[in-house]
Scaffold this active site. Structure first.
Site, PDB file in Angstrom:
ATOM      1  N   CYS A 142      87.359 123.197  48.021  1.00 42.22           N
ATOM      2  CA  CYS A 142      87.284 124.612  48.438  1.00 42.22           C
ATOM      3  C   CYS A 142      87.671 124.827  49.903  1.00 42.22           C
ATOM      4  CB  CYS A 142      85.878 125.160  48.185  1.00 42.22           C
ATOM      5  SG  CYS A 142      84.666 124.592  49.401  1.00 42.22           S
ATOM      6  N   SER A 161      56.888 110.329  67.853  1.00 39.53           N
ATOM      7  CA  SER A 161      56.249 111.036  68.970  1.00 39.53           C
ATOM      8  C   SER A 161      55.545 112.299  68.476  1.00 39.53           C
ATOM      9  CB  SER A 161      57.300 111.396  70.025  1.00 39.53           C
ATOM     10  OG  SER A 161      58.281 112.242  69.450  1.00 39.53           O
ATOM     11  N   HIS A 186      64.761 114.824  57.318  1.00 40.44           N
ATOM     12  CA  HIS A 186      65.909 115.256  58.121  1.00 40.44           C
ATOM     13  C   HIS A 186      67.229 114.816  57.497  1.00 40.44           C
ATOM     14  CE1 HIS A 186      62.943 115.516  61.721  1.00 40.44           C
ATOM     15  NE2 HIS A 186      62.836 116.525  60.892  1.00 40.44           N
ATOM     16  N   ILE A 237      55.313  98.081  67.006  1.00 40.65           N
ATOM     17  CA  ILE A 237      55.154  98.186  65.552  1.00 40.65           C
ATOM     18  C   ILE A 237      55.276  96.817  64.873  1.00 40.65           C
ATOM     19  CG2 ILE A 237      56.265  99.138  63.473  1.00 40.65           C
ATOM     20  CD1 ILE A 237      56.971 101.597  65.415  1.00 40.65           C
ATOM     21  N   THR A 291      63.561 100.994  66.000  1.00 38.32           N
ATOM     22  CA  THR A 291      64.061 100.480  67.292  1.00 38.32           C
ATOM     23  C   THR A 291      64.132  98.951  67.286  1.00 38.32           C
ATOM     24  OG1 THR A 291      61.861 100.510  68.296  1.00 38.32           O
ATOM     25  CG2 THR A 291      63.243 102.448  68.676  1.00 38.32           C
TER      26      THR A 291
HETATM   27  P1  NAD Z   1      60.993 110.028  68.789  1.00 38.12           P
HETATM   28  O1  NAD Z   1      62.102 109.329  69.485  1.00 38.12           O
HETATM   29  O2  NAD Z   1      60.616 111.389  69.229  1.00 38.12           O
HETATM   30  O3  NAD Z   1      59.673 109.125  68.869  1.00 38.12           O
HETATM   31  C1  NAD Z   1      59.691 107.747  68.626  1.00 38.12           C
HETATM   32  C2  NAD Z   1      58.343 107.194  69.065  1.00 38.12           C
HETATM   33  O4  NAD Z   1      58.288 105.835  68.697  1.00 38.12           O
HETATM   34  C3  NAD Z   1      58.119 107.255  70.574  1.00 38.12           C
HETATM   35  O5  NAD Z   1      56.818 107.741  70.828  1.00 38.12           O
HETATM   36  C4  NAD Z   1      58.274 105.790  71.022  1.00 38.12           C
HETATM   37  O6  NAD Z   1      57.468 105.441  72.121  1.00 38.12           O
HETATM   38  C5  NAD Z   1      57.810 105.061  69.791  1.00 38.12           C
HETATM   39  N1  NAD Z   1      58.400 103.726  69.637  1.00 38.12           N
HETATM   40  C6  NAD Z   1      59.705 103.382  69.752  1.00 38.12           C
HETATM   41  N2  NAD Z   1      59.873 102.082  69.464  1.00 38.12           N
HETATM   42  C7  NAD Z   1      58.630 101.594  69.187  1.00 38.12           C
HETATM   43  C8  NAD Z   1      58.137 100.305  68.845  1.00 38.12           C
HETATM   44  N3  NAD Z   1      58.951  99.263  68.698  1.00 38.12           N
HETATM   45  N4  NAD Z   1      56.796 100.160  68.661  1.00 38.12           N
HETATM   46  C9  NAD Z   1      55.956 101.206  68.805  1.00 38.12           C
HETATM   47  N5  NAD Z   1      56.372 102.446  69.120  1.00 38.12           N
HETATM   48  C10 NAD Z   1      57.694 102.638  69.310  1.00 38.12           C
HETATM   49  O7  NAD Z   1      61.363 110.028  67.254  1.00 38.12           O
HETATM   50  P2  NAD Z   1      60.827 110.921  66.048  1.00 38.12           P
HETATM   51  O8  NAD Z   1      59.381 111.220  66.224  1.00 38.12           O
HETATM   52  O9  NAD Z   1      61.315 110.271  64.829  1.00 38.12           O
HETATM   53  O10 NAD Z   1      61.518 112.347  66.157  1.00 38.12           O
HETATM   54  C11 NAD Z   1      62.776 112.605  66.617  1.00 38.12           C
HETATM   55  C12 NAD Z   1      63.931 112.745  65.644  1.00 38.12           C
HETATM   56  O11 NAD Z   1      64.706 111.605  65.791  1.00 38.12           O
HETATM   57  C13 NAD Z   1      63.700 112.808  64.191  1.00 38.12           C
HETATM   58  O12 NAD Z   1      64.126 114.043  63.794  1.00 38.12           O
HETATM   59  C14 NAD Z   1      64.652 111.752  63.558  1.00 38.12           C
HETATM   60  O13 NAD Z   1      65.408 112.378  62.552  1.00 38.12           O
HETATM   61  C15 NAD Z   1      65.552 111.407  64.651  1.00 38.12           C
HETATM   62  N6  NAD Z   1      66.085 110.046  64.849  1.00 38.12           N
HETATM   63  C16 NAD Z   1      66.239 109.165  63.839  1.00 38.12           C
HETATM   64  C17 NAD Z   1      66.714 107.882  64.094  1.00 38.12           C
HETATM   65  C18 NAD Z   1      66.855 106.934  62.956  1.00 38.12           C
HETATM   66  O14 NAD Z   1      67.146 107.350  61.845  1.00 38.12           O
HETATM   67  N7  NAD Z   1      66.623 105.629  63.190  1.00 38.12           N
HETATM   68  C19 NAD Z   1      67.026 107.480  65.386  1.00 38.12           C
HETATM   69  C20 NAD Z   1      66.878 108.400  66.426  1.00 38.12           C
HETATM   70  C21 NAD Z   1      66.388 109.683  66.131  1.00 38.12           C
END
Ligand code: NAD
Length: 250
Positions: free
Chosen positions: A155, A194, A119, A236, A26
Site C-alpha cells: 500500500c 528505573s 513496548h 542482577i 546490560t
Molecule cells: P532504565 O534505563 O530507565 O532503567 C534501567 C535500570 O536498571 C536502572 O535503574 C539501572 O540502574 C538498572 N540497572 C542497569 N544494569 C543493571 C544491573 N546489571 N544490575 C542491576 N541494575 C541494573 O530502563 P527501563 O526502566 O526499562 O525503561 C526505559 C525504556 O528503555 C523502556 O521503555 C525500554 O523499552 C527501553 N529500553 C530497552 C532496552 C532493551 O530492550 N534491552 C534497552 C534500552 C532501553
C-alpha cells in the site's frame, strides 16, 4: 524480608510474575537508557508524530535501528533471562511483562505465550498504513549506506519497527494481559527497571494493591521502594547467582 525468606516464598509459589526493564540486559552488553552513558544521555528519541510527519526523522530512526538491531543480534541471554526461563520450566511462571524490545527473554527460554512486550519488539516491522508485517532482516538489508525510509510493497504506507515510540499509543492487548497478570500475581518481581516510564511502571503498584508480595531487584532504589516486601540493591547477575542455589529443590 531477607533473601532466605524470599527464596522460601518462591519455592512455595506457583504464580510468579516478573516485570523487567533495560537493566536485565546490560550484562548481555545492551546499554540501558538512564544509567550514565545510557542511550538518552547521548541522543534524543524520535517521537511518533515526528516519525509520521518527517522523512528526516524517519531516516534518523531507521539509521539507529540499523545499529541497535545488529547489536541485539550479536548478544546472548544472561543468567537473569535464563533464570526466568528455568522458573517457567518448573511451572512457577504466571507471566513475564517486559519493557525490553531486544527479544532476549524469548531466547533465554521463556515461551512467547508467557511474554508481554509492553513496548513492542524489534523482531518485526509493521506497515503503518495496512498493518502488513515484514521481516526486519529483509527490510534492514534493503537499506544501503544512504537511503530513503522504507515503504510497504502492498500500500506504499510507512514501515516502522514493531517497537512503541514515545508519543505512540500503548498496545491494548499487551496492556490488558499485563493488568490481568499483575492482579493475579502471588509474587511480583521487578528486575532492572528505573520505573520512571508510565504507564508501564504502574503494574508493580497494581500487583501490590491486589495482594502480591512485591520484590525489586535494581542497582539503585526506585520511587516505590517503600512498597517492596523484599529488595535487592545490587547487580542482577550476582542476585540470581545467589538466589538460584536456594531454589534448587523447588
Ligand atoms: P532504565 O534505563 O530507565 O532503567 C534501567 C535500570 O536498571 C536502572 O535503574 C539501572 O540502574 C538498572 N540497572 C542497569 N544494569 C543493571 C544491573 N546489571 N544490575 C542491576 N541494575 C541494573 O530502563 P527501563 O526502566 O526499562 O525503561 C526505559 C525504556 O528503555 C523502556 O521503555 C525500554 O523499552 C527501553 N529500553 C530497552 C532496552 C532493551 O530492550 N534491552 C534497552 C534500552 C532501553
Amino acid at each position: 524480608m531477607d533473601l532466605d525468606e524470599f527464596a522460601a516464598r518462591l519455592r512455595r509459589a506457583t504464580d510468579i510474575v516478573f516485570f523487567t526493564g533495560a537493566g536485565i540486559s546490560t550484562e548481555s552488553g545492551i546499554p540501558d537508557f538512564r544509567s550514565p552513558g545510557g542511550k538518552w544521555s547521548r541522543m534524543r528519541p524520535v517521537y511518533y508524530d515526528e516519525f509520521v510527519s518527517s522523512e528526516e526523522a524517519r531516516v534518523q530512526a531507521w539509521q539507529r535501528k540499523k545499529e541497535s538491531y545488529q547489536l541485539y543480534k550479536d548478544v546472548t541471554p544472561n543468567i537473569g533471562h535464563t533464570s526466568i526461563g528455568d522458573l517457567e520450566k518448573r511451572g512457577k511462571l504466571l507471566g513475564l511483562i517486559t519493557q525490553n524490545i531486544d527479544g532476549l527473554h524469548s531466547r533465554g527460554g521463556v515461551s512467547d505465550e508467557k511474554i508481554v512486550e509492553l513496548h513492542g519488539s524489534d523482531r518485526t516491522v509493521v506497515c503503518l498504513g495496512c498493518g502488513k508485517l515484514f521481516d526486519p532482516d529483509e527490510v534492514l538489508a534493503s537499506l544501503g549506506e544512504t537511503f530513503t525510509s522504507p515503504r510497504c510493497d502492498a500500500c506504499d504506507g510507512l514501515l516502522k519497527t514493531g517497537t512503541i515510540s514515545f508519543g505512540q499509543a500503548m498496545p491494548q492487548a499487551a496492556m490488558s494481559q499485563a493488568q490481568i497478570w499483575s492482579e493475579a500475581a502471588e509474587i511480583f518481581i521487578v528486575v532492572g527497571s528505573s520505573l520512571v516510564v508510565q504507564p508501564a511502571a504502574s503494574f508493580p503498584v497494581i500487583a501490590k494493591q491486589a495482594g502480591a508480595l512485591l520484590a525489586i531487584v535494581n542497582r539503585e532504589p526506585t520511587h516505590i521502594e517503600p512498597l517492596a516486601d523484599y529488595s535487592h540493591q545490587g547487580e542482577i547477575g550476582e542476585f540470581f547467582r545467589t538466589l538460584n542455589p536456594l531454589l534448587a529443590d523447588a
